[in-house]
Design a protein around this motif. Structure first.
Motif, PDB file in Angstrom:
ATOM      1  N   ARG A  77     -55.130  -4.776  28.490  1.00 54.96           N
ATOM      2  CA  ARG A  77     -55.608  -3.585  27.795  1.00 54.96           C
ATOM      3  C   ARG A  77     -57.132  -3.645  27.650  1.00 54.96           C
ATOM      4  O   ARG A  77     -57.679  -4.632  27.154  1.00 54.96           O
ATOM      5  N   SER A  88     -58.311   3.867  27.066  1.00 50.18           N
ATOM      6  CA  SER A  88     -57.450   3.593  28.216  1.00 50.18           C
ATOM      7  C   SER A  88     -58.159   4.127  29.454  1.00 50.18           C
ATOM      8  O   SER A  88     -58.875   5.131  29.390  1.00 50.18           O
ATOM      9  N   GLU A 105     -53.978   3.944  19.525  1.00 47.43           N
ATOM     10  CA  GLU A 105     -53.909   3.375  20.858  1.00 47.43           C
ATOM     11  C   GLU A 105     -53.465   4.477  21.826  1.00 47.43           C
ATOM     12  O   GLU A 105     -52.642   5.330  21.473  1.00 47.43           O
ATOM     13  N   VAL A 106     -53.996   4.466  23.022  1.00 45.86           N
ATOM     14  CA  VAL A 106     -53.779   5.567  23.955  1.00 45.86           C
ATOM     15  C   VAL A 106     -53.400   5.028  25.334  1.00 45.86           C
ATOM     16  O   VAL A 106     -53.563   3.844  25.630  1.00 45.86           O
ATOM     17  N   GLY A 107     -52.912   5.926  26.167  1.00 43.66           N
ATOM     18  CA  GLY A 107     -52.592   5.582  27.535  1.00 43.66           C
ATOM     19  C   GLY A 107     -52.844   6.771  28.440  1.00 43.66           C
ATOM     20  O   GLY A 107     -52.589   7.921  28.049  1.00 43.66           O
ATOM     21  N   LYS A 155     -50.085   2.444  26.581  1.00 46.26           N
ATOM     22  CA  LYS A 155     -50.195   2.607  25.129  1.00 46.26           C
ATOM     23  C   LYS A 155     -49.463   1.476  24.410  1.00 46.26           C
ATOM     24  O   LYS A 155     -49.984   0.879  23.467  1.00 46.26           O
ATOM     25  N   THR A 209     -51.162  10.138  26.701  1.00 47.34           N
ATOM     26  CA  THR A 209     -50.421  10.159  25.446  1.00 47.34           C
ATOM     27  C   THR A 209     -51.206  10.948  24.406  1.00 47.34           C
ATOM     28  O   THR A 209     -52.424  10.874  24.341  1.00 47.34           O
TER      29      THR A 209
END
Length: 213
Positions: A77, A88, A105-107, A155, A209
């Motif tokens: 990450r 991300s 937190e993201v993706g 994520k 996300t």
């Protein structure tokens, strides 16, 4: 071509996309890269991957007012050493994209629709997801499925994830842009639900996300 576009999301998260058309030398001139990171990039054998990494750096320079230091946790990450913002990163030969979120937190994932996604069906989709595929939109659906599962995976940022068994995408009909619902099933059976968004552009699909408001 430099910065392709930026997109402000509802929860004040931000996406930036860079169209990678520059040479490696041009990207080096556009990027403000710490010496240790430049040394790491120089060890990459693939010119295409070096250009992608440099383009990510150029994009970060556009998205941050101050110089930032990019690093990675042991699980892969990415994080910014001198900023608490969540990040991300994704890239293809032609585009790199970054999503930033102050609180979540993201993706994010991007793929070229010129790619053959038939292998995705076998290794990443459940039987129900395979049943929902339609012949006329099969490759686009597979691309969206793959990007969505990759975004959730980024994520969650955990090891040994079975995409077919642990990441479930609710049935959808592909459009130029839309929303998706996903469920991540942890090894202990605990389920987390996520909302995602996607868009298509220039024969690419990008999924990310959605963070909380």
């Amino acid at each position: 071509m430099a910065l392709f576009f930026t997109k402000e999301l509802e929860n004040r998260a931000k996406i930036g996309v860079w169209h990678v058309t520059e040479t490696e030398e041009e990207l080096r001139e556009l990027s403000s890269i710490p010496t240790d990171e430049m040394e790491e990039i120089s060890y990459i054998r693939s010119e295409s991957l070096r250009r992608q990494r440099l383009a990510v750096r150029a994009l970060l320079d556009k998205m941050f007012e101050d110089k930032v230091y990019l690093a990675h946790h042991d699980n892969g990450r990415p994080y910014i050493e001198n900023n608490s913002i969540c990040i991300s990163i994704t890239h293809t030969d032609n585009y790199v994209a970054v999503i930033l979120d102050d609180n979540n937190e993201v993706g994010i994932d991007i793929e070229s629709l010129g790619r053959d996604f038939s292998a995705v069906e076998k290794k990443a989709l459940s039987e129900d997801e395979i049943d929902d595929l339609e012949d006329e939109t099969r490759n686009l659906q597979l691309a969206i499925y793959w990007c969505a599962k990759e975004a959730v995976f980024k994520k969650i940022s955990t090891y040994d994830v079975d995409f077919a068994e642990q990441i479930e995408i609710e049935r959808f009909r592909p459009k130029d842009e839309g929303e998706l619902e996903a469920t991540f099933v942890h090894k202990d059976g605990y389920e987390e639900e996520f909302e995602l968004e996607y868009m298509t552009f220039d024969n690419h699909v990008m999924v990310w996300t959605k963070g909380e408001e």
